[in-house]
Scaffold this motif. Structure first.
Motif, short mmCIF file in Angstrom:
data_model
loop_
_atom_site.label_atom_id
_atom_site.label_comp_id
_atom_site.label_asym_id
_atom_site.label_seq_id
_atom_site.Cartn_x
_atom_site.Cartn_y
_atom_site.Cartn_z
N PRO A 74 0.85 -1.20 0.00
CA PRO A 74 0.00 0.00 0.00
C PRO A 74 0.88 1.25 0.00
CG PRO A 74 -0.75 -1.58 1.65
CD PRO A 74 0.57 -2.09 1.14
N MET A 75 0.44 2.29 -0.67
CA MET A 75 1.27 3.47 -0.85
C MET A 75 1.05 4.46 0.29
SD MET A 75 0.81 3.96 -4.94
CE MET A 75 0.68 2.50 -5.97
N ALA A 76 2.13 5.10 0.69
CA ALA A 76 2.06 6.10 1.75
C ALA A 76 1.26 7.31 1.28
CB ALA A 76 3.47 6.52 2.16
N PRO A 77 0.57 8.01 2.19
CA PRO A 77 -0.18 9.21 1.78
C PRO A 77 0.69 10.25 1.10
CG PRO A 77 -0.81 8.52 3.99
CD PRO A 77 0.34 7.67 3.60
N GLU A 78 1.95 10.36 1.51
CA GLU A 78 2.84 11.34 0.87
C GLU A 78 3.08 10.97 -0.59
OE1 GLU A 78 3.45 9.75 3.64
OE2 GLU A 78 3.19 11.34 5.15
N THR A 79 3.25 9.66 -0.87
CA THR A 79 3.45 9.22 -2.25
C THR A 79 2.21 9.50 -3.10
OG1 THR A 79 4.92 7.47 -1.46
CG2 THR A 79 4.05 7.24 -3.68
N VAL A 80 1.04 9.21 -2.55
CA VAL A 80 -0.21 9.47 -3.28
C VAL A 80 -0.37 10.97 -3.53
CG1 VAL A 80 -2.72 9.24 -3.19
CG2 VAL A 80 -1.27 7.41 -2.29
N LEU A 81 -0.03 11.79 -2.53
CA LEU A 81 -0.16 13.24 -2.66
C LEU A 81 0.72 13.78 -3.78
CD1 LEU A 81 -1.14 16.00 -1.64
CD2 LEU A 81 0.70 15.95 0.04
N GLU A 82 1.95 13.30 -3.85
CA GLU A 82 2.86 13.77 -4.91
C GLU A 82 2.32 13.39 -6.29
OE1 GLU A 82 6.65 12.15 -4.08
OE2 GLU A 82 6.95 13.27 -2.21
N HIS A 83 1.82 12.16 -6.42
CA HIS A 83 1.32 11.73 -7.73
C HIS A 83 0.05 12.51 -8.12
CE1 HIS A 83 0.99 9.05 -11.14
NE2 HIS A 83 -0.26 8.76 -10.81
N LEU A 84 -0.83 12.74 -7.17
CA LEU A 84 -2.04 13.51 -7.47
C LEU A 84 -1.69 14.93 -7.90
CD1 LEU A 84 -4.55 12.50 -4.63
CD2 LEU A 84 -4.47 11.68 -6.99
N THR A 85 -0.68 15.50 -7.27
CA THR A 85 -0.26 16.85 -7.66
C THR A 85 0.20 16.89 -9.11
OG1 THR A 85 0.41 17.28 -5.36
CG2 THR A 85 1.28 18.76 -7.06
N ARG A 86 1.00 15.88 -9.51
CA ARG A 86 1.47 15.83 -10.90
C ARG A 86 0.32 15.60 -11.87
NH1 ARG A 86 5.71 12.78 -8.47
NH2 ARG A 86 4.70 10.84 -9.12
N VAL A 87 -0.62 14.74 -11.51
CA VAL A 87 -1.74 14.44 -12.40
C VAL A 87 -2.60 15.69 -12.61
CG1 VAL A 87 -3.91 13.16 -12.58
CG2 VAL A 87 -1.82 11.97 -11.90
N LEU A 88 -2.90 16.42 -11.54
CA LEU A 88 -3.76 17.60 -11.66
C LEU A 88 -3.04 18.74 -12.37
CD1 LEU A 88 -5.61 17.58 -8.23
CD2 LEU A 88 -6.44 16.83 -10.45
N GLU A 89 -1.73 18.81 -12.23
CA GLU A 89 -0.98 19.80 -13.02
C GLU A 89 -1.08 19.47 -14.50
OE1 GLU A 89 2.95 19.77 -11.51
OE2 GLU A 89 2.49 21.00 -9.74
N ALA A 90 -1.01 18.18 -14.84
CA ALA A 90 -1.15 17.80 -16.24
C ALA A 90 -2.56 18.05 -16.74
CB ALA A 90 -0.77 16.32 -16.42
N GLU A 91 -3.55 17.93 -15.86
CA GLU A 91 -4.94 18.15 -16.25
C GLU A 91 -5.34 19.61 -16.13
OE1 GLU A 91 -7.29 15.88 -17.34
OE2 GLU A 91 -5.67 14.41 -17.48
N THR A 92 -4.42 20.47 -15.62
CA THR A 92 -4.67 21.90 -15.40
C THR A 92 -5.93 22.10 -14.57
OG1 THR A 92 -5.91 22.17 -17.46
CG2 THR A 92 -3.53 22.51 -17.56
N VAL A 93 -6.04 21.35 -13.48
CA VAL A 93 -7.16 21.49 -12.55
C VAL A 93 -6.63 22.14 -11.28
CG1 VAL A 93 -8.86 20.26 -11.15
CG2 VAL A 93 -8.37 19.48 -13.48
N PRO A 94 -7.16 23.30 -10.87
CA PRO A 94 -6.69 23.93 -9.64
C PRO A 94 -7.12 23.12 -8.42
CG PRO A 94 -8.57 25.12 -10.53
CD PRO A 94 -8.20 24.09 -11.55
N ALA A 95 -6.20 23.03 -7.45
CA ALA A 95 -6.48 22.22 -6.26
C ALA A 95 -5.75 22.80 -5.07
CB ALA A 95 -6.07 20.76 -6.47
N GLU A 96 -6.42 22.82 -3.93
CA GLU A 96 -5.77 23.24 -2.69
C GLU A 96 -4.97 22.07 -2.12
OE1 GLU A 96 -9.04 26.56 -1.16
OE2 GLU A 96 -8.74 24.68 -0.04
N PRO A 97 -3.76 22.34 -1.61
CA PRO A 97 -2.92 21.24 -1.11
C PRO A 97 -3.61 20.41 -0.03
CG PRO A 97 -1.63 23.26 -1.31
CD PRO A 97 -3.06 23.64 -1.55
#
Length: 601
Positions: A182-205
């Motif tokens: 299972p992936m650590a929350p920090e790992t999931v957070l980093e990947h979600l940040t990259r995905v939303l940057e690629a999708e150009t979706v604004p998101a609060e940390p």
């Protein structure tokens, strides 16, 4: 064009794009580079960690033809050749995925194995991928054993399961097993940040942090929750919207609860729990969030240096560090255990919020109260006041505080009733009669001697404790209480905690309708135990009420029983040592008596 969900759109296409599974990626890349290829692989792990993904990447690595069509087996598939594109789209003839959850019988497995006799049509290897392999029946497993053990050189098996315990050991022994974690929350957070940057979706940390925690180690769950949050927030991810969508409790409520519990503020605890009820927050989510915060607090209390490595962008880090400094480590551990086990009680109660309140108030019931709490607090204040001085002045500064606590401690009988107490040695006289380790040149008159247990040096024999070596001075009250308790215990009139209360207590005084007992531990002073002891005494003709005080116990049935047992042990050991035959054996054969093996008959 139909919308493609994030979990499929951003599925890794190469080993380098996979996150959180470096231990599996490294092993497979090295095997592919050196071409030390096994014929069967088993990937295990919870849902959404990449079992199917790594299977497809492995199939592409085995069949990649390179951009020029001249490539071979590689750890970095090109992704542009026909084989790579067909595997990605699910159209590759030589790559077969079988869902064992819906095709679990022997007929389906035999139909798959019938294809094994034919060589690859398009690629270099045939790859059979069986997902959720633990769902296969026993006959289906038996049907594939021989082929799984000795497949043709062009055939590779890839098995995936979320429950490897249900896979027969005969199958496990034929495969290379890789456990995807299972992936650590920090790992999931980093990947979600990259995905939303690629999708150009604004998101609060902090909104992404909530999703990363809610995913519970599954990247697919995290991406699915992100899809849902984008729709909920109309194209943007805000913390308030994500929290409302997930039904998660604001960490502010959790911090308020923990601080109130640390301060013993029951009113704030109840008011906050009622506020959660009014807001419709989940009781289970509250306990989960509290468990996470308490775990972080326990780590900081055990390893204070971890505070320096905390994420500065996490707004909860500073508050967690403050609470860790304000709550004792033992209370943190107790509250963590109560919250963890309290989740199981929510479904048993008719009202989950009432169960939540009871779980939270349970810590207050176990917090030190009365003289014990006052003594701990006073000692801490005295130690803080003398912190800049040396150790000896600090002890001197704490002594008056200890004396004040001793002078005011001890609830006795109900107000307005005076019990006649027989003459017995006072606590100060008892303490003064004990041998002291080091004489104080100028002892204060109101200072109580405090016993200190010294750790013996390695190899040295530990001296008996003072409470064990001090003989008991018989008294009329002690003789009467020992005989009474022995009679009740022999008749099994008292058991469990009531029996311990009777054995560990000292009868201080007897009145016509009330007896006064003294115990050393507050935990023995329970209402139910006292009532059971009163009932047993009434059955013997002593219809009295029991009053309990907390203090030093010099004569109790348990101490008398221990003294009698020690005396029997001493007599038995002396009889063995003085036996002529034993002495002869020790002298002639260098024999010795193993300590602890002598028991009185």
């Amino acid at each position: 064009m139909a919308y493609l969900v994030l979990a499929r759109k951003h599925r890794p296409k190469t080993f380098s794009e996979m996150v959180g599974q470096e231990h599996v990626v490294q092993a497979l890349e090295n095997a592919l580079t050196s071409q030390r290829l096994h014929h069967a692989y088993l990937f295990t792990g919870t849902r959404g960690v990449g079992k199917t993904t790594v299977s497809r990447i492995l199939a592409k690595s085995l069949n990649c033809q390179g951009p020029d069509g001249q490539g071979g087996i590689t750890a970095t598939p090109c992704g542009v050749c026909q084989a790579c594109k067909d595997i990605d789209t699910g159209r590759f003839v030589d790559y077969t995925e079988l869902d064992a959850a819906s095709n679990r019988g022997v007929d389906e497995v035999q139909a798959l194995l019938e294809q094994a006799v034919y060589k690859p049509v398009q690629g270099r290897f045939k790859v059979f991928m069986i997902d959720e392999v633990h769902m296969l029946t026993g006959h289906a497993f038996n049907a594939m054993l021989k082929t799984l053990e000795e497949p043709p050189e062009y055939l590779k098996f890839v098995l995936a399961t979320t429950d490897p315990q249900k896979v027969p050991v005969t199958v496990l022994s034929r495969c290379l097993q890789f456990n995807l974690r299972p992936m650590a929350p920090e790992t999931v957070l980093e990947h979600l940040t990259r995905v939303l940057e690629a999708e150009t979706v604004p998101a609060e940390p902090h909104a992404l942090r909530l999703i990363a925690r809610a995913a519970r180690g599954s990247m697919r769950d995290a991406l699915s929750l992100t899809d849902q949050a984008i729709a909920f927030g109309n194209g943007e991810l805000l913390e308030a919207g994500v929290r409302q969508m997930l039904g998660s409790v604001d960490r502010g409520h959790v911090f308020r609860l923990i601080e109130a519990l640390a301060q013993g503020d029951g009113k704030t605890v109840v008011d906050t729990a009622e506020g959660l009820r009014r807001d419709g927050m989940s009781a289970a989510s509250t306990l989960e969030e509290m468990t996470a915060v308490l775990q972080a607090m326990a780590v900081l209390q055990a390893v204070p240096s971890r505070a320096e490595s905390n994420d500065a962008t996490d707004p909860d880090a500073a508050e967690t560090e403050r609470l860790a400094a304000s709550m004792p480590a033992d209370e943190t551990q107790l509250l963590y255990s109560l919250c963890l086990h309290g989740r199981g009680e929510l479904g048993l109660a008719p009202d989950e919020y009432a169960a939540l309140t009871m779980v939270l108030l349970r810590l207050l019931a176990f917090k030190p109260t009365g003289a014990v709490g006052a003594e701990k607090k006073t000692l801490n204040e005295a130690a803080r006041a003398a912190a800049p001085a040396s150790r000896a002045p600090a002890v001197e500064a704490a002594r008056p505080a200890v004396a004040a606590v001793v002078a005011t401690a001890g609830p006795v009988a109900p107000p307005g009733q005076r019990l006649p107490v027989r003459d017995e040695p006072s606590l100060a006289a008892t303490a003064a009669s004990r041998p002291s380790v080091a004489a104080d040149p100028a002892p204060a008159a109101n200072v109580m001697a405090m016993q200190v247990r010294v750790q013996p040096p390695p190899g040295a024999r530990e001296m008996p404790r003072e409470s064990e070596s001090t003989s008991i001075v018989p008294s009329e009250e002690g003789d009467f209480w020992h005989a009474t308790v022995t009679q009740m215990v022999a008749a099994e009139a008292i058991t469990a905690l009531a029996r311990e209360l009777a054995l560990q207590s000292q009868l201080v005084a007897r009145d016509v309708d009330q007896w006064l007992l003294r115990v050393e531990r507050e935990s023995l002073n329970q209402t139910s135990s006292r009532e059971k002891l009163q009932t047993a005494l009434a059955a013997l003709g002593h219809g009295v009420k029991i009053a309990i005080e907390i203090g030093a116990v010099a004569d109790s049935p348990a101490r008398r029983n221990k003294q009698a047992a020690d005396e029997r042990q001493r007599v038995a050991e002396e009889a063995i040592r003085n036996d002529p035959e034993i002495q002869s054996m020790m002298r002639d054969w260098d024999a010795r008596i193993v300590p602890g093996t002598l028991k009185p008959a």
